[in-house]
Design an enzyme around this catalytic site. Sequence first.
Site, PDB file in Angstrom:
ATOM      1  N   HIS A 115       0.815  -1.215   0.000  1.00  0.00           N
ATOM      2  CA  HIS A 115       0.000   0.000   0.000  1.00  0.00           C
ATOM      3  C   HIS A 115       0.855   1.274   0.000  1.00  0.00           C
ATOM      4  O   HIS A 115       0.347   2.359  -0.294  1.00  0.00           O
ATOM      5  CB  HIS A 115      -0.993  -0.002   1.170  1.00  0.00           C
ATOM      6  CG  HIS A 115      -0.419   0.294   2.521  1.00  0.00           C
ATOM      7  ND1 HIS A 115      -0.136  -0.690   3.448  1.00  0.00           N
ATOM      8  CD2 HIS A 115      -0.080   1.465   3.124  1.00  0.00           C
ATOM      9  CE1 HIS A 115       0.330  -0.138   4.547  1.00  0.00           C
ATOM     10  NE2 HIS A 115       0.387   1.177   4.378  1.00  0.00           N
TER      11      HIS A 115
ATOM     12  N   ASP B 161       0.170  -7.683   1.716  1.00  0.00           N
ATOM     13  CA  ASP B 161       0.584  -6.279   1.706  1.00  0.00           C
ATOM     14  C   ASP B 161       2.099  -6.125   1.734  1.00  0.00           C
ATOM     15  O   ASP B 161       2.670  -5.471   2.615  1.00  0.00           O
ATOM     16  CB  ASP B 161      -0.043  -5.540   2.887  1.00  0.00           C
ATOM     17  CG  ASP B 161      -0.006  -4.016   2.692  1.00  0.00           C
ATOM     18  OD1 ASP B 161       0.331  -3.568   1.578  1.00  0.00           O
ATOM     19  OD2 ASP B 161      -0.315  -3.292   3.651  1.00  0.00           O
TER      20      ASP B 161
ATOM     21  N   ASN C 200       5.235   4.850   9.173  1.00  0.00           N
ATOM     22  CA  ASN C 200       5.962   3.654   9.599  1.00  0.00           C
ATOM     23  C   ASN C 200       5.670   2.454   8.700  1.00  0.00           C
ATOM     24  O   ASN C 200       6.383   1.447   8.748  1.00  0.00           O
ATOM     25  CB  ASN C 200       5.602   3.270  11.039  1.00  0.00           C
ATOM     26  CG  ASN C 200       6.451   3.986  12.080  1.00  0.00           C
ATOM     27  OD1 ASN C 200       5.944   4.803  12.840  1.00  0.00           O
ATOM     28  ND2 ASN C 200       7.737   3.697  12.106  1.00  0.00           N
ATOM     29  N   SER C 201       4.599   2.531   7.908  1.00  0.00           N
ATOM     30  CA  SER C 201       4.206   1.396   7.071  1.00  0.00           C
ATOM     31  C   SER C 201       5.354   0.934   6.198  1.00  0.00           C
ATOM     32  O   SER C 201       5.997   1.730   5.509  1.00  0.00           O
ATOM     33  CB  SER C 201       3.021   1.780   6.193  1.00  0.00           C
ATOM     34  OG  SER C 201       1.846   1.916   6.941  1.00  0.00           O
TER      35      SER C 201
ATOM     36  N   ILE D  53     -14.070 -24.107   3.502  1.00  0.00           N
ATOM     37  CA  ILE D  53     -13.965 -24.527   4.897  1.00  0.00           C
ATOM     38  C   ILE D  53     -14.706 -23.578   5.820  1.00  0.00           C
ATOM     39  O   ILE D  53     -15.038 -22.449   5.445  1.00  0.00           O
ATOM     40  CB  ILE D  53     -12.488 -24.621   5.348  1.00  0.00           C
ATOM     41  CG1 ILE D  53     -11.793 -23.273   5.167  1.00  0.00           C
ATOM     42  CG2 ILE D  53     -11.772 -25.729   4.597  1.00  0.00           C
ATOM     43  CD1 ILE D  53     -10.379 -23.227   5.742  1.00  0.00           C
TER      44      ILE D  53
END
Length: 502
Positions: A132, A162, A235-236, A295
């Site tokens: 992202h 991500d 911080n991503s 499932i």
Amino acid sequence: MLIDSKSLMRRSGAVALAALLAAGPAALIAPPALAAAGPPSVADLSAQLIDAVVNISTSQTVTADNGDNGDDDDAPPQQPMPKLPPGAPFEDFFNQFFNKDGKAPPAQPHKAEALGSGFVIDSSGIIVTNNHVIDGADDIEVNFNDGSKLKAKLIGRDKKVDVAVLKVDPPKPLKAVKFADSDKVRVGDWAMAIGNPFGLSSTVTLGIISARNRDINSGPYDNYLQTDAAINKGNSGGPLFDMDGDVIGINTAIISPTGGSIGLGFSVPAATVQPVIEQLEKYGETRRGWLGVKIQGVTDDIAESLGMDHAEGALIAGVDDKGPAKPAGLEPGDVIVKFDGHDIKEMRDLPRIVADTPVDKQVEVVILRKGQSLTKTVTVARLDEGDTVIKASAEPAVPPKPKTAKALGLEMSGLTKDLRDQFKLGSDAKGVLITKVDDGSPAEDKQVKPGDLILEVGQQAVSSPDDVTRRLDDLKKTGTKQALLLLSNAQGELHFVALALN
């Protein structure tokens, strides 16, 4: 010589107090020594790692429609230029914003910029960040701690975990860090984050691992490490380190009502991202394993209805006709408790483990079927990301005059053309139709709805309401307390529901 014990205590106390006063005020308020009051300074550790953490700067071209093309009926009305006499004081000012026709010029494309973090995993110039952070970017620039900048090329990315892998061409080898075994990380271990929150480069924060295996509903493979080390916007994509200086996770998300850190930060574990990064480096894309089953979780009542000691594993609700599970002999109602040597403690463990399994690998799958443990061998196939819905395909026998029955708070009927049309069921739908669910019944509480089809009762196929009632009677005679129903909705999606027989 005899000494009174009280006098001795008073004298000893006076000596101790005198010693404390001599030591100074700090001694009076100092707490008892703790075995582990916290980690020593992380200054040396952060100094070793900070050059491997980078700032990711991206830009993309954004166009805006100002409504002047005449094609968009929803565009806002164009404001005409005010009519001014020649030589008016504001004539030059307005001419800057309007053309000769008195209309505003078309909006010009402009650059939108974003900032994030990343880290070097190979000194030759391989950098990891979040997907992202670079999603939609036309231009990616990597800013290093020494102030140097390099243009980056996107090698590959994966939206589901991500992560993105970038490549730069450095003039000299870069400082790189390596991944740790995040499966060994324990709650309470110290963790350190380095990144660029709000564009403030090379910021170091310290905390602990607050929890493991967090599911925050962001994707099918959620398995986050939770930390209270401060993580903020920017911080991503940055690393979460252990106290050995190895990467245990990629900082990806926060939960915050304010947009700033409140001590709820989440990192994708190294064990989750490493296989994906390796595939992106090798192929430029991910190649996930696929089992071909639908499932659901095993609840306590489902476990009881299956005769299991406790709830565990992933319950197979449907098997894809084209998937590898079918030729391997897996069936609806089987509970997968082990896959390729990995214990499946709960449903969400299975998709992540299967996805990480190499395509074409033969693996052993341990299942529970009607109280018996069986081992099947499956050849893992490659996941087609667009294939998600399993549909029934058998042609049902449609009785001309269906019988009806009522049990477990359900009114049931055989299938007719009118009922198929009423409940929007396809010609390939089969089973016993639920036409009504009693208000306040356990079935209603478990989201059973009119239009659902009963395919199995107690892991035996049913095709008529009489089949259902007979099977329920058989279960009662054996002392079973929960009836396990396999249901299908109008879209062919399967799921199990356990309903009490009393």
